[in-house]
Design an enzyme around this catalytic site. Structure first.
Site, PDB file in Angstrom:
ATOM      1  N   GLU A 110      36.473  14.466  42.962  1.00  0.00           N
ATOM      2  CA  GLU A 110      37.675  14.188  42.169  1.00  0.00           C
ATOM      3  C   GLU A 110      38.772  15.203  42.490  1.00  0.00           C
ATOM      4  O   GLU A 110      39.946  14.853  42.567  1.00  0.00           O
ATOM      5  CB  GLU A 110      37.348  14.215  40.670  1.00  0.00           C
ATOM      6  CG  GLU A 110      36.453  13.075  40.241  1.00  0.00           C
ATOM      7  CD  GLU A 110      36.070  13.178  38.781  1.00  0.00           C
ATOM      8  OE1 GLU A 110      36.454  12.265  38.026  1.00  0.00           O
ATOM      9  OE2 GLU A 110      35.404  14.160  38.394  1.00  0.00           O
ATOM     10  N   LYS A 159      42.305   7.832  32.208  1.00  0.00           N
ATOM     11  CA  LYS A 159      41.675   7.947  33.528  1.00  0.00           C
ATOM     12  C   LYS A 159      41.018   6.600  33.830  1.00  0.00           C
ATOM     13  O   LYS A 159      39.803   6.430  33.674  1.00  0.00           O
ATOM     14  CB  LYS A 159      40.649   9.085  33.516  1.00  0.00           C
ATOM     15  CG  LYS A 159      40.120   9.458  34.867  1.00  0.00           C
ATOM     16  CD  LYS A 159      39.249  10.699  34.746  1.00  0.00           C
ATOM     17  CE  LYS A 159      38.734  11.133  36.096  1.00  0.00           C
ATOM     18  NZ  LYS A 159      37.912  12.339  35.985  1.00  0.00           N
ATOM     19  N   ILE A 217      39.907  15.764  31.089  1.00  0.00           N
ATOM     20  CA  ILE A 217      41.175  15.171  30.665  1.00  0.00           C
ATOM     21  C   ILE A 217      41.512  15.620  29.245  1.00  0.00           C
ATOM     22  O   ILE A 217      42.685  15.632  28.865  1.00  0.00           O
ATOM     23  CB  ILE A 217      41.197  13.634  30.807  1.00  0.00           C
ATOM     24  CG1 ILE A 217      40.092  12.953  29.999  1.00  0.00           C
ATOM     25  CG2 ILE A 217      41.137  13.246  32.279  1.00  0.00           C
ATOM     26  CD1 ILE A 217      40.185  11.430  29.971  1.00  0.00           C
ATOM     27  N   GLU A 218      40.518  16.032  28.486  1.00  0.00           N
ATOM     28  CA  GLU A 218      40.767  16.584  27.153  1.00  0.00           C
ATOM     29  C   GLU A 218      41.593  17.871  27.253  1.00  0.00           C
ATOM     30  O   GLU A 218      42.530  18.095  26.477  1.00  0.00           O
ATOM     31  CB  GLU A 218      39.455  16.900  26.431  1.00  0.00           C
ATOM     32  CG  GLU A 218      38.582  15.695  26.164  1.00  0.00           C
ATOM     33  CD  GLU A 218      37.566  15.425  27.270  1.00  0.00           C
ATOM     34  OE1 GLU A 218      37.907  15.535  28.483  1.00  0.00           O
ATOM     35  OE2 GLU A 218      36.416  15.089  26.928  1.00  0.00           O
ATOM     36  N   TYR A 249      64.333  12.804  27.199  1.00  0.00           N
ATOM     37  CA  TYR A 249      63.030  12.326  27.667  1.00  0.00           C
ATOM     38  C   TYR A 249      62.880  12.400  29.182  1.00  0.00           C
ATOM     39  O   TYR A 249      61.771  12.377  29.691  1.00  0.00           O
ATOM     40  CB  TYR A 249      62.648  10.953  27.115  1.00  0.00           C
ATOM     41  CG  TYR A 249      63.684   9.879  27.163  1.00  0.00           C
ATOM     42  CD1 TYR A 249      63.922   9.158  28.305  1.00  0.00           C
ATOM     43  CD2 TYR A 249      64.412   9.562  26.023  1.00  0.00           C
ATOM     44  CE1 TYR A 249      64.865   8.145  28.333  1.00  0.00           C
ATOM     45  CE2 TYR A 249      65.351   8.547  26.037  1.00  0.00           C
ATOM     46  CZ  TYR A 249      65.576   7.848  27.208  1.00  0.00           C
ATOM     47  OH  TYR A 249      66.504   6.849  27.232  1.00  0.00           O
TER      48      TYR A 249
END
Length: 121
Positions: A21, A97, A70-71, A51
């Site tokens: 990964e 993901k 990803i947390e 934004y």
């Protein structure tokens, strides 16, 4: 309290626990919901959050850094957004993901974090 949402921001990143990964990378999708008290403040950018700058910060973190979880990426994004944009009272960040290395068929995997600005800040 008003809300500004940036939904479906797509980036190529190298996040994940597995070595491949980090080497190969994958597509990540980020959603950001910002709570801002902009009602009655007029029609000026200074009364809200730009934004385009939110997008720039998210892109910089997702594409420029490596996270195993990803947390952890979602949490880092939330913290940096709160620091960079003092008008944001609270936010939700989701990191999707969709091509996580899982067996079987699935639609999506995501981590979500919700934070509020500490009182008096």
């Amino acid at each position: 309290m008003g809300k500004i949402a940036l939904s479906g921001l797509e980036f190529y990143g190298r996040h994940g626990v597995k070595p491949e990964e980090g080497a190969l990378g994958a597509r990540f999708i980020v959603d950001v919901e910002l709570e801002i008290a902009y009602e009655g403040k007029g029609d000026r950018l200074a009364a809200t959050v730009d934004y385009a700058e939110v997008h720039r910060l998210v892109a910089e973190v997702v594409t420029g850094e490596r996270f195993y979880l990803i947390e952890a990426l979602a949490d880092a994004l939330a913290e940096r957004l709160l620091r960079a944009f003092p008008r944001v009272e609270a936010l939700v960040v989701r990191v999707h993901k969709p091509h996580a290395p899982l067996p079987g068929v699935f639609r999506d995997v995501y981590a979500e974090v919700a934070k509020k600005r500490p009182a008096g800040e």
